[in-house]
Design an enzyme around this catalytic site. Sequence first.
Site, PDB file in Angstrom:
ATOM      1  N   ARG A 158       0.920  -1.131   0.137  1.00 37.94           N
ATOM      2  CA  ARG A 158      -0.085   0.033   0.129  1.00 37.94           C
ATOM      3  C   ARG A 158       0.781   1.255  -0.196  1.00 37.94           C
ATOM      4  NH1 ARG A 158      -2.457   0.698   5.065  1.00 37.94           N
ATOM      5  NH2 ARG A 158      -1.257  -0.916   6.175  1.00 37.94           N
ATOM      6  N   ASP A 176       6.539  -9.351   9.215  1.00 37.49           N
ATOM      7  CA  ASP A 176       6.539  -8.423  10.307  1.00 37.49           C
ATOM      8  C   ASP A 176       7.843  -7.868  10.602  1.00 37.49           C
ATOM      9  OD1 ASP A 176       6.182  -6.894  12.314  1.00 37.49           O
ATOM     10  OD2 ASP A 176       5.236  -8.335  13.710  1.00 37.49           O
ATOM     11  N   ASN A 208      10.906   0.221   3.684  1.00 40.79           N
ATOM     12  CA  ASN A 208       9.827   1.370   3.629  1.00 40.79           C
ATOM     13  C   ASN A 208       8.743   0.903   4.734  1.00 40.79           C
ATOM     14  OD1 ASN A 208       7.654   3.245   2.003  1.00 40.79           O
ATOM     15  ND2 ASN A 208       6.662   1.078   2.115  1.00 40.79           N
ATOM     16  N   TYR A 255       8.357   8.734  17.174  1.00 41.75           N
ATOM     17  CA  TYR A 255       8.322   8.244  15.667  1.00 41.75           C
ATOM     18  C   TYR A 255       9.334   9.238  15.130  1.00 41.75           C
ATOM     19  CZ  TYR A 255       6.858   8.417  10.651  1.00 41.75           C
ATOM     20  OH  TYR A 255       6.937   8.354   9.413  1.00 41.75           O
ATOM     21  N   LYS A 303      13.187   7.586  13.307  1.00 44.69           N
ATOM     22  CA  LYS A 303      13.370   7.885  11.938  1.00 44.69           C
ATOM     23  C   LYS A 303      14.768   8.606  11.777  1.00 44.69           C
ATOM     24  CE  LYS A 303      10.127   6.358   9.335  1.00 44.69           C
ATOM     25  NZ  LYS A 303      10.209   5.321   8.232  1.00 44.69           N
ATOM     26  N   ILE A 352       2.358  12.749   3.476  1.00 39.46           N
ATOM     27  CA  ILE A 352       1.773  12.281   2.443  1.00 39.46           C
ATOM     28  C   ILE A 352       0.437  11.383   2.497  1.00 39.46           C
ATOM     29  CG2 ILE A 352       2.193  10.396   0.433  1.00 39.46           C
ATOM     30  CD1 ILE A 352       4.477  12.652   0.642  1.00 39.46           C
TER      31      ILE A 352
END
Length: 253
Positions: A14, A62, A95, A158, A162, A191
Amino acid sequence: MNTSKIALVTGGSRGIGKDTALSLAKQGINIVLTYQSKESDAQATVAEIQALGQQAVALQLDTANVPDFDAFYAQLTTTLLTTFGAKRIDFLINNAGSGLSASFADTTEAQFDYMLNVHFKGVFFMTQKALPLLQDGGRIVNISTGLTRSTFPNRAAYASVKGAIEVLTKHQAQELGPRGITVNVVAPGAIATDFSGGIVRDNPQVNAHIAEATALGRAGLPSDIGSVVAFLCSDAARWITGQRLEVSGGMHL
Ligand SMILES: NC(=O)c1ccc[n+]([C@@H]2O[C@H](COP(=O)([O-])OP(=O)(O)OC[C@H]3O[C@@H](n4cnc5c(N)ncnc54)[C@H](OP(=O)(O)O)[C@@H]3O)[C@@H](O)[C@H]2O)c1
């Protein structure tokens, strides 16, 4: 024997991963994509890639669970041989992942650990364990976020993990350079995908706020990102390594 190059795209079922898989397929690259739970979305993406004339296969994984990785790579090795007649992959796109909306004050240890596992530890060991399968001269692209450069409320955990893959990217580029492997990080802005409950796409206030904060005047789309990852996997990008490329339409400049 099929002579097309092969990309492994995690979270290719997705959103950004799907657009990346399609963009790579348009460059004549065969695709192994992974999904976590949405097998039907993954198979639909496989069908779209096949309609472009490339081979594709979807495997469940996973990416937050490092103990699964050895079995995954054993399965991938078999799949490469049976589906593509190949022994190696040429590109690894890290990703897969989900978001977390929680203030620094309220983030629980369990939430923190999940962010760490899916966005940093998972990426670290997915790549380490991919090394024997990755062709010399191959490419690795890690997907980060614009939130490592500018802030948005409730993204501390988060964005921090990253940030860790951005540091990792430089060290990987240094260590893998002798094998001719480039390693770069793409940092998308906001996005419009299913990410974080689809907030960028489905919440009109958030979408308008992002458009106002973006030089090019709108929120990003998956199709703004995949082509850039595909560029980094192309021969034209052969001299780019260890770089962070923000793809945000000029968000929060
Ligand atoms: N959307 C944004 O605004 C934005 C901005 C900057 C960076 N990013 C980053 O871009 C990447 C993709 O985001 P997206 O917007 O495309 O999200 P998305 O539309 O929600 O898609 C997420 C993909 O990752 C997979 N996935 C999620 N958790 C996983 C896990 N634990 N193990 C394996 N696969 C997992 C999903 O598999 P299933 O389909 O099976 O669930 C799906 O393929 C993420 O790393 C995200 O942090 C997103």
